[in-house]
Design an enzyme around this catalytic site. Structure first.
Site, PDB file in Angstrom:
ATOM      1  N   ASP A   1     -39.170 -15.443  85.594  1.00  0.00           N
ATOM      2  CA  ASP A   1     -39.916 -15.526  86.850  1.00  0.00           C
ATOM      3  C   ASP A   1     -40.631 -16.881  86.920  1.00  0.00           C
ATOM      4  OD1 ASP A   1     -41.608 -13.233  88.886  1.00  0.00           O
ATOM      5  OD2 ASP A   1     -42.171 -15.346  88.715  1.00  0.00           O
TER       6      ASP A   1
ATOM      7  N   ARG B   1     -41.121 -11.750  97.125  1.00  0.00           N
ATOM      8  CA  ARG B   1     -39.938 -10.890  97.122  1.00  0.00           C
ATOM      9  C   ARG B   1     -40.338  -9.474  96.732  1.00  0.00           C
ATOM     10  NH1 ARG B   1     -34.532 -12.212  93.780  1.00  0.00           N
ATOM     11  NH2 ARG B   1     -35.713 -11.256  92.132  1.00  0.00           N
TER      12      ARG B   1
ATOM     13  N   THR C   1     -36.570  -3.941  96.932  1.00  0.00           N
ATOM     14  CA  THR C   1     -35.498  -4.313  97.882  1.00  0.00           C
ATOM     15  C   THR C   1     -35.028  -5.754  97.699  1.00  0.00           C
ATOM     16  OG1 THR C   1     -37.019  -5.154  99.552  1.00  0.00           O
ATOM     17  CG2 THR C   1     -36.543  -2.781  99.610  1.00  0.00           C
TER      18      THR C   1
ATOM     19  N   ASP D   1     -44.493 -16.823  87.600  1.00  0.00           N
ATOM     20  CA  ASP D   1     -45.268 -16.370  86.440  1.00  0.00           C
ATOM     21  C   ASP D   1     -45.323 -17.444  85.363  1.00  0.00           C
ATOM     22  OD1 ASP D   1     -45.858 -13.956  87.567  1.00  0.00           O
ATOM     23  OD2 ASP D   1     -44.358 -12.816  86.461  1.00  0.00           O
TER      24      ASP D   1
HETATM   25  C1  PRP Z   1     -39.306 -16.293  93.566  1.00  0.00           C
HETATM   26  C2  PRP Z   1     -38.841 -17.734  93.736  1.00  0.00           C
HETATM   27  C3  PRP Z   1     -38.251 -17.716  95.130  1.00  0.00           C
HETATM   28  C4  PRP Z   1     -37.662 -16.341  95.192  1.00  0.00           C
HETATM   29  C5  PRP Z   1     -36.175 -16.451  95.002  1.00  0.00           C
HETATM   30  O1  PRP Z   1     -40.483 -16.108  94.206  1.00  0.00           O
HETATM   31  O2  PRP Z   1     -39.872 -18.658  93.574  1.00  0.00           O
HETATM   32  O3  PRP Z   1     -39.208 -17.899  96.157  1.00  0.00           O
HETATM   33  O4  PRP Z   1     -38.236 -15.549  94.152  1.00  0.00           O
HETATM   34  O5  PRP Z   1     -35.547 -15.232  95.179  1.00  0.00           O
HETATM   35  P1  PRP Z   1     -34.550 -14.958  96.378  1.00  0.00           P
HETATM   36  O6  PRP Z   1     -33.628 -16.111  96.452  1.00  0.00           O
HETATM   37  O7  PRP Z   1     -33.859 -13.684  95.965  1.00  0.00           O
HETATM   38  O8  PRP Z   1     -35.356 -14.757  97.628  1.00  0.00           O
HETATM   39  P2  PRP Z   1     -41.288 -14.698  94.167  1.00  0.00           P
HETATM   40  O9  PRP Z   1     -40.894 -13.856  95.334  1.00  0.00           O
HETATM   41  O10 PRP Z   1     -41.145 -14.079  92.817  1.00  0.00           O
HETATM   42  O11 PRP Z   1     -42.763 -15.118  94.471  1.00  0.00           O
HETATM   43  P3  PRP Z   1     -43.768 -16.051  93.622  1.00  0.00           P
HETATM   44  O12 PRP Z   1     -43.277 -17.464  93.758  1.00  0.00           O
HETATM   45  O13 PRP Z   1     -45.055 -15.833  94.317  1.00  0.00           O
HETATM   46  O14 PRP Z   1     -43.778 -15.592  92.187  1.00  0.00           O
HETATM   47  N1  URA Z   2     -37.225 -15.397  91.217  1.00  0.00           N
HETATM   48  C1  URA Z   2     -37.470 -15.945  90.016  1.00  0.00           C
HETATM   49  O1  URA Z   2     -38.565 -16.466  89.780  1.00  0.00           O
HETATM   50  N2  URA Z   2     -36.521 -15.913  89.078  1.00  0.00           N
HETATM   51  C2  URA Z   2     -35.313 -15.344  89.300  1.00  0.00           C
HETATM   52  O2  URA Z   2     -34.454 -15.353  88.404  1.00  0.00           O
HETATM   53  C3  URA Z   2     -35.074 -14.773  90.563  1.00  0.00           C
HETATM   54  C4  URA Z   2     -36.041 -14.813  91.501  1.00  0.00           C
END
Ligand code: PRP
Ligand code: URA
Length: 209
Positions: free
Chosen positions: A200, A104, A108, A203
């Site tokens: 997150d 993400r 944006t 993380d």
């Molecule tokens: C997080 C989570 C989802 C997304 C959700 O991933 O694991 O994939 O955000 O957000 P959304 O519903 O607004 O799209 P992130 O993009 O942080 O990537 P990561 O899993 O690599 O940390």
């Molecule tokens: N992605 C995450 O990991 N946590 C949130 O709360 C939203 C998006």
């Protein structure tokens, strides 16, 4: 028409509360996300197809059910969906595994794809898509768009925590899929993080920052 199920189970709610706690470290968080995924899988796969076979017990022969049909596929959304995958595979160890890499954009909040690899014959399989967080819904919608573009028609999305905004967006974009949610939270904040959420997920699973 797909169904949306919010798993209101004491074991799941208890484990999610422990996951939310900011003091929960990487090791325990990983264990908990895997356990929650396993418990959710039990409910999500309630409608797996079965056939009857003859089994001979020490007492008598009987016609009893076993699973049938093509093996399901588990396609986690990277990275955080990986944390749920082993929990799902504990219950369906013969499942095929694919990956969809999305991140993400911090400004944006739009998802960007950086990797994908799917098992052969994915179009004929039940596809389970795990991702712990359904926030705006952008990542889940894009992952399901991608799977449908590859011919998949039987899709179950599974998340630990959802925001109402993301659930509505996913239901509107893909009304035909089943959605399983561990807990429906209150709202998104100005950074599109789920409140109260758990921070997150990626993380916390991988110990990054
Ligand atoms: C997080 C989570 C989802 C997304 C959700 O991933 O694991 O994939 O955000 O957000 P959304 O519903 O607004 O799209 P992130 O993009 O942080 O990537 P990561 O899993 O690599 O940390
Ligand atoms: N992605 C995450 O990991 N946590 C949130 O709360 C939203 C998006």
């Amino acid at each position: 028409m797909g169904k949306t199920i919010i798993l209101d189970h004491p074991l799941i709610r208890h484990k999610i509360t422990l996951m939310r706690d900011e003091r929960t470290g990487t090791r325990d968080f990983r264990i908990l996300v895997e356990e929650v995924a396993m418990l959710m899988t039990y409910e999500a796969l309630r409608d797996l197809p079965m056939k009857h076979i003859t089994v001979k017990t020490p007492v008598a022969a009987a016609e009893e059910p076993v699973l049938t049909g093509k093996k399901p596929a588990v396609v986690p959304i990277l990275r955080a969906g990986l944390g749920m995958t082993d929990g799902i595979l504990r219950l369906i160890p013969a499942a095929k595994v694919g990956h969809i890499g999305l991140y993400r954009d911090e400004e944006t909040h739009e998802p960007h794809e950086y990797y994908s690899k799917l098992p052969a014959g994915i179009e004929d399989r039940l596809v389970i898509v795990p991702d712990p967080m359904l926030a705006t819904g952008g990542s889940a919608i894009q992952a399901v768009d991608f799977l449908k573009s590859k011919g998949c028609s039987q899709i179950k999305f599974m998340c630990v925590i959802a925001a109402p905004e993301g659930l509505k967006a996913l239901q509107e974009a893909h009304p035909d899929i089943d959605i399983f949610i561990g807990c429906l939270d209150d709202h998104l904040n100005e950074n599109a993080y789920i409140v109260p959420g758990l921070g997150d997920a990626g993380d916390r699973i991988f110990g990054t920052d």
